[in-house]
Design a protein around this motif. Sequence first.
Motif, mmCIF file in Angstrom:
data_model
loop_
_atom_site.group_PDB
_atom_site.id
_atom_site.type_symbol
_atom_site.label_atom_id
_atom_site.label_comp_id
_atom_site.label_asym_id
_atom_site.label_seq_id
_atom_site.Cartn_x
_atom_site.Cartn_y
_atom_site.Cartn_z
ATOM 1 N N THR A 75 4.962 -2.565 5.188
ATOM 2 C CA THR A 75 4.705 -1.403 4.328
ATOM 3 C C THR A 75 4.394 -1.811 2.891
ATOM 4 O O THR A 75 3.544 -1.192 2.233
ATOM 5 C CB THR A 75 5.907 -0.437 4.341
ATOM 6 N N SER B 145 0.975 -1.046 0.988
ATOM 7 C CA SER B 145 0.971 -0.316 -0.284
ATOM 8 C C SER B 145 0.216 -1.077 -1.368
ATOM 9 O O SER B 145 -0.658 -0.521 -2.045
ATOM 10 C CB SER B 145 2.409 -0.052 -0.730
ATOM 11 N N TYR C 265 1.477 5.464 2.293
ATOM 12 C CA TYR C 265 2.715 4.677 2.397
ATOM 13 C C TYR C 265 3.870 5.495 2.989
ATOM 14 O O TYR C 265 4.558 5.039 3.904
ATOM 15 C CB TYR C 265 3.085 4.157 1.010
#
Length: 417
Positions: A360, A364, A395
Motif C-alpha cells: 500500500t 501510494s 489508497y
Amino acid sequence: MTSLNAGVVGTRLVIALFVQRLIASMLGASGVAIIGQLQSLTQLMTSVTSVGMFNGVVKYVAEFKEDKEQLQKLFSTTFVFTTTVCLLSSISFLFFSGQISEYLFDSTKYAYIIKIMAVVLPFISMQRIFNGVINGLSEYKKFAKIELSAYLVSSAMTVIFLFQFNLDGVLLSLAITPIIKLLALLFIFYKTLREYVQFKQLKFKLFMHKELLAFTVMSFFSTVLLSFVEIDIRSMITDKITQDDAGIWTGMTNISKNYMVFSNAIFTLYVLPKFASIYNRTDFFKELVSIYKTLLPLFGIGMILIYIFRNYVIMLIYPDFYEMAPLFKWQLIGDFVRLASIVLSYQFVAKRMVKSFIITELLSLGLFYGFAYYLTDIYGVEGVVMAHMFRTLIYIIVVFILILVYFKRQDKQRTTA
C-alpha cells in the motif's frame, strides 16, 4: 486525551502561524522552498537514525511494560541498531556534505548545515526512540508538556536566528532543534525513563532483531521514501516551473502539516496500542467506528472552515502567496481521506502486516509521484495537490480491502483450529 492534545496543538498552531508568516515575509517563496528541503531531510533522518523502530518501540513497550526482562531485550536491540546506523550516517554526512547540499539546494553553499546535522544525528535518534517509550506507556500529559516546551524554545530560537542570520539562521535553527527536543524530553521524562530503561544493563546484542526489523522495513517504505519523493517533487517544480512555485506548494503542505499534527499524537498514543490489543473483526470495526465518530466530524468541520476562509488564511500566514488559493480544495479533500486511511492502516503496523504495508505504501507513493509529474505539465503546481487527492482515494480503498482479507484469513484459521 483528545482535549489535552487539542490544547497543545492549538498553542502550537498560533506559534506556527506567527513563525511561518515571518519566514514568508522575510524570505519569500523561494526561501520557503529551501527550508522545505531541509525539513524533508530532517524527517528522513529521523526515521533512518532510529532505524524506523519508533512504532516497534511503541508496540512492544505497550505489551511488555510490566515485563522488565523483555524491555531490556527490546532496548538492547534498539541500542545496537541505532548506534551502528547513527555512526554510519554521521560519517556519510561529514564526508559527502557538499554532494548532499548540491542534491537538496542545487548549491554547495549549505554544506556546513549538513556537517552540523552530522553531529546532531545521534540526538535525533535518541529523541525518537525515547518518544516511542512515552507513546508506548500512553503518558499523555508528559507527552503534551514535552511537545509544547520543546516547540516554544525551538520557535523562539528560529525567530531570533531569522533576524540575526536571515535564511542561514532558519536552516541552522532547524538543524539543531532535535537537541532542544531531546533536552526537554529528558528534563520532564527522565525519572520515568530510568524506571523502564535500565541504561547500565544494556547489552550489545540483537535479542529482538526479527521483530523490530519488520518495523524498519515498514518505516523505510513510508517515511524514508516519502521524504525522497517530497524532495524530488520540490526539485521537479523548481525545474519545470519556478522555485517560487515550489515554495507555494511547500507553504500549502506546511499548512496541511499544521492541522494534521493534531492527529499524529492520537495515532501513536492511542490507535496503535489499541489496535495491537484487538484480535477479532467485530472489536476492530467497533473501535474503528468509535475513532471515526470522534475524529472525522471535528476534522471535517475544521477543513470546511479552512476552505471558506482560505484567502484570510493565506493573508495571515503567507502574505502575497495568492497562487496558493486554488490548491486548498484538493489538499483538504486529500487530507480528510488520508486521515481516515491512516487510522485504517495502523492495523498493518499493530499486527506487523509487513507485506500489506509495503504494497500500500509503494502504491501510494508511486501514484503520488506519477500523478504529480503528469499533472504538473497540464495544471502547473495545482497538479501536485490534485495528485495527492487522487492517490489518497485509491489508497483507502486498497487498505480497506486488504484488512477485510486479513480478518477473513483469521476467521478461517480459527475455524480450522
